[in-house]
Design an enzyme around this catalytic site. Structure first.
Site, PDB file in Angstrom:
ATOM      1  N   ASP A   1      -7.396  17.518 -17.543  1.00 31.17           N
ATOM      2  CA  ASP A   1      -8.781  17.942 -17.739  1.00 31.17           C
ATOM      3  C   ASP A   1      -8.760  19.325 -18.377  1.00 31.17           C
ATOM      4  O   ASP A   1      -7.934  20.163 -17.994  1.00 31.17           O
ATOM      5  CB  ASP A   1      -9.467  18.036 -16.361  1.00 31.17           C
ATOM      6  CG  ASP A   1     -10.922  17.608 -16.416  1.00 31.17           C
ATOM      7  OD1 ASP A   1     -11.531  17.715 -17.488  1.00 31.17           O
ATOM      8  OD2 ASP A   1     -11.453  17.174 -15.377  1.00 31.17           O
TER       9      ASP A   1
ATOM     10  N   HIS B   1     -13.106  22.263 -25.561  1.00 31.02           N
ATOM     11  CA  HIS B   1     -13.357  22.079 -24.122  1.00 31.02           C
ATOM     12  C   HIS B   1     -12.303  21.206 -23.453  1.00 31.02           C
ATOM     13  O   HIS B   1     -12.167  21.230 -22.234  1.00 31.02           O
ATOM     14  CB  HIS B   1     -14.740  21.448 -23.909  1.00 31.02           C
ATOM     15  CG  HIS B   1     -15.859  22.396 -24.221  1.00 31.02           C
ATOM     16  ND1 HIS B   1     -16.604  23.007 -23.246  1.00 31.02           N
ATOM     17  CD2 HIS B   1     -16.330  22.866 -25.396  1.00 31.02           C
ATOM     18  CE1 HIS B   1     -17.494  23.803 -23.815  1.00 31.02           C
ATOM     19  NE2 HIS B   1     -17.359  23.736 -25.123  1.00 31.02           N
TER      20      HIS B   1
HETATM   21  C1  GDG Z   1     -15.757  18.582 -20.538  1.00 27.41           C
HETATM   22  C2  GDG Z   1     -14.242  18.638 -20.268  1.00 27.41           C
HETATM   23  C3  GDG Z   1     -14.580  20.840 -19.138  1.00 27.41           C
HETATM   24  C4  GDG Z   1     -21.207  15.297 -12.391  1.00 27.41           C
HETATM   25  N1  GDG Z   1     -21.780  14.351 -11.628  1.00 27.41           N
HETATM   26  C5  GDG Z   1     -23.118  14.534 -11.724  1.00 27.41           C
HETATM   27  C6  GDG Z   1     -23.367  15.610 -12.575  1.00 27.41           C
HETATM   28  N2  GDG Z   1     -22.178  16.061 -12.976  1.00 27.41           N
HETATM   29  C7  GDG Z   1     -22.007  17.237 -13.845  1.00 27.41           C
HETATM   30  C8  GDG Z   1     -21.272  18.303 -13.077  1.00 27.41           C
HETATM   31  C9  GDG Z   1     -20.540  19.061 -14.160  1.00 27.41           C
HETATM   32  C10 GDG Z   1     -20.405  18.043 -15.283  1.00 27.41           C
HETATM   33  O1  GDG Z   1     -21.228  16.921 -14.970  1.00 27.41           O
HETATM   34  C11 GDG Z   1     -18.987  17.515 -15.410  1.00 27.41           C
HETATM   35  O2  GDG Z   1     -18.194  18.542 -15.936  1.00 27.41           O
HETATM   36  P1  GDG Z   1     -16.611  18.462 -15.979  1.00 27.41           P
HETATM   37  O3  GDG Z   1     -16.098  19.794 -16.375  1.00 27.41           O
HETATM   38  O4  GDG Z   1     -16.113  18.050 -14.643  1.00 27.41           O
HETATM   39  O5  GDG Z   1     -16.232  17.313 -17.007  1.00 27.41           O
HETATM   40  P2  GDG Z   1     -16.613  16.810 -18.532  1.00 27.41           P
HETATM   41  O6  GDG Z   1     -17.990  16.263 -18.586  1.00 27.41           O
HETATM   42  O7  GDG Z   1     -15.527  15.868 -18.889  1.00 27.41           O
HETATM   43  O8  GDG Z   1     -16.562  18.116 -19.451  1.00 27.41           O
HETATM   44  C12 GDG Z   1     -13.971  19.436 -19.011  1.00 27.41           C
HETATM   45  C13 GDG Z   1     -16.022  20.766 -19.574  1.00 27.41           C
HETATM   46  O9  GDG Z   1     -16.189  19.966 -20.746  1.00 27.41           O
HETATM   47  C14 GDG Z   1     -16.577  22.166 -19.868  1.00 27.41           C
HETATM   48  O10 GDG Z   1     -15.790  22.833 -20.779  1.00 27.41           O
HETATM   49  O11 GDG Z   1     -14.528  21.467 -17.874  1.00 27.41           O
HETATM   50  O12 GDG Z   1     -12.594  19.554 -18.799  1.00 27.41           O
HETATM   51  O13 GDG Z   1     -13.702  17.319 -20.148  1.00 27.41           O
HETATM   52  O14 GDG Z   1     -21.291  20.154 -14.607  1.00 27.41           O
HETATM   53  O15 GDG Z   1     -22.222  19.054 -12.381  1.00 27.41           O
HETATM   54  N3  GDG Z   1     -24.600  16.074 -12.854  1.00 27.41           N
HETATM   55  C15 GDG Z   1     -25.650  15.425 -12.260  1.00 27.41           C
HETATM   56  N4  GDG Z   1     -25.479  14.341 -11.444  1.00 27.41           N
HETATM   57  C16 GDG Z   1     -24.241  13.868 -11.147  1.00 27.41           C
HETATM   58  O16 GDG Z   1     -24.124  12.879 -10.409  1.00 27.41           O
HETATM   59  N5  GDG Z   1     -26.900  15.859 -12.499  1.00 27.41           N
END
Ligand code: GDG
Length: 489
Positions: free
Chosen positions: A380, A168
């Site tokens: 990312d 990821h």
């Molecule tokens: C890893 C990789 C890759 C965010 N703020 C809140 C909240 N979120 C949720 C979002 C989103 C998730 O968290 C964050 O996803 P990201 O993709 O931005 O980042 P990582 O957690 O680092 O994920 C990344 C991912 O895996 C998938 O392959 O894209 O690059 O680092 O879904 O919605 N959720 C809630 N409240 C918040 O305030 N409930």
């Protein structure tokens, strides 16, 4: 269809102790869970992972809470020392910073690697115990790169139909990967999988470059669809599979009365302002201080923005037990204090800062209410926030400012405003550009981005990955049948 076993460091449910023999089970958040959970819920199978609490895990609360999940949940337990050395240590003090090109943040403590291997072996044991003939194994992410090797050492691989892995996070270029003391052992371990999936073409390219430089006995063969590495008499397939989101679920939830009401409330609370949203886990790879400094520069350089924009920055607590994350939070707090101290007036506060996880509906209301999403990770794997923002823009407007180093940039680049997150002045000027962008241009760009996010959804992602894996599974079943037939003769 073969039964699917998903294996990841964390389960999609977090177990927490609230006193002696009192436990709570809550859904976990984060990119991986948001993407994979809906899929397993729909098609059933098994999810193996750690429920997030060190020490002995009681079976009852987890079994009861996950009874209606739609799939079986198998917890793996970790002692406190294992959690510290495997999870906080090797995974998050070595691999995470290194793979995000931040090698100076790494702590290459040699003891971490041994614990990393031991814990990966524990996961392999759980697969061996719960796996059935012809199961399709899908291992996720950087915590578990040694699992296939552990399975092969136990000869469990023979009964499985396919042993696949998806990374990821980004895979770094050779010059950075070469700093890893275990570079060869790690590549060897990864080459024990049958299929390796990465988020972007860039990651596949980097991985192949590392294989060529480090593994002299491996041969890289380029193919039209998937690349192939020949290693130890086996063929390993590689491809890029950009992860998506459940577009319709976000879109429908964004239309709901609760979200609409909450979004309206946000809008009327800040009249006359364009709202800018930043929402990330607390992590130094997400570029939060750079974003805040850029916002400060924008207010300094472009006085016309003062009183006309507001940055809503949500930071979700994460890994706060690691000292670097704690210090990092203090840096963010100081920057927010500085900006608000310098620029606020009796009627306008430039930065609204929340250090907590918002309820899903509240997050969606923020996506709907904010005119600009400011997504500036230093690096990312993908970044789902950028895609979720597009899915929730049901009026088809809004501007996405996106780091060129986020995997999502590969898919959204013609229409998102791409930025170099290290270039604070460019970020500041791009904010002004977004602020001034005409509605027609906003709509044209957003419409196209929504189409990409809709068409390349999480179901498309799973489908393309599983299809690539299924070809291997069919092949390995044919080989096994032939072997059995020859043996019988
Ligand atoms: C890893 C990789 C890759 C965010 N703020 C809140 C909240 N979120 C949720 C979002 C989103 C998730 O968290 C964050 O996803 P990201 O993709 O931005 O980042 P990582 O957690 O680092 O994920 C990344 C991912 O895996 C998938 O392959 O894209 O690059 O680092 O879904 O919605 N959720 C809630 N409240 C918040 O305030 N409930």
């Amino acid at each position: 269809m073969n039964r699917l076993i998903v294996v990841s460091n964390r389960l999609p449910f977090a177990l927490d102790s609230t006193g002696e023999d009192l436990w709570t089970v809550t859904p976990a958040t984060g990119g991986l869970v948001s993407a994979v959970e809906p899929v397993l819920r729909e098609r059933g199978g098994v999810w193996i992972g750690w429920p997030g609490v060190a020490g002995k895990i009681p079976n009852k609360p987890l079994t009861e809470a996950t009874r209606n999940a739609g799939y079986e949940v198998v917890p793996v337990s970790l002692s406190e020392a294992e959690r510290d050395e495997f999870y906080y240590g090797y995974s998050n003090e070595v691999i995470w910073p290194l793979f995000h090109d931040l090698q100076s943040f790494c702590n290459f403590d040699p003891t971490y690697w041994e614990t990393y291997k031991a814990v990966n072996e524990r996961y392999a044991d759980a697969i061996a115990q719960h796996g059935q003939r012809n199961d399709f194994i899908w291992v996720h992410d950087y915590h578990l790169m040694y699992v296939a090797q552990a399975l092969r050492e136990r000869s469990v691989d023979r009964k499985l139909s396919a042993l696949t892995f998806f990374l990821h996070i980004p895979f770094p270029p050779y010059d950075i990967f070469a700093k890893l003391p275990q570079q060869q052992r790690l590549l060897r371990a990864l080459l024990q999988f049958d299929l390796l999936g990465f988020q972007t073409r860039r990651d596949v390219r980097n991985f192949l470059q590392c294989v060529r430089r480090v593994m002299s006995e491996a041969k890289v063969l380029s193919r039209r669809e998937l690349d192939v590495v020949r290693f130890e008499d086996r063929k390993i397939r590689l491809g890029h599979f950009p992860i998506g989101i459940d577009f319709h679920s976000f879109e429908n939830a964004a239309r709901s009365a609760t979200v609409t009401q909450r979004a309206l409330q946000l809008r009327v609370t800040f009249p006359g302002c364009q709202l800018i949203l930043g929402s990330d886990r607390l992590d130094y790879s997400k570029g939060i201080p750079e974003r805040l400094r850029a916002f400060r520069t924008a207010l300094e350089r472009h006085p016309e923005l003062r009183g006309r924009v507001m940055l809503i920055q949500v930071v979700v607590p994460s890994r706060v037990e690691i000292p670097r994350y704690h210090e990092f939070k203090q840096r963010i707090d100081r920057l927010v204090g500085d900006i608000n101290g310098r620029f606020s007036t009796s009627t306008w506060l430039p930065v609204q800062y929340h250090f907590r996880c918002l309820e899903r509906d509240d997050l969606l209301a923020h996506y709907r209410a904010c005119d600009i999403a400011f997504v500036t990770p230093l690096k990312d794997g993908m970044n789902l926030v950028a895609k979720e923002y597009c899915a929730c823009r049901i009026e088809q407007d809004g501007v996405l400012i996106l780091s060129q180093f986020a995997g999502a940039a590969e898919q959204l680049k013609p229409d998102a405003l791409l930025v170099n997150p290290y270039d604070v002045e460019q970020l500041a000027d791009t904010l002004l550009r977004a602020f001034q962008m005409r509605p027609a241009e906003r709509r044209a760009r957003m419409k196209r981005m929504r189409r990409v996010v809709r068409d390349e959804s999480v179901f498309w992602w799973v489908d393309s990955f599983l299809k690539a894996g299924a070809k291997l599974a069919a092949h390995s079943e044919r080989v096994a049948r032939t072997r059995r037939f020859r043996f019988a003769r």
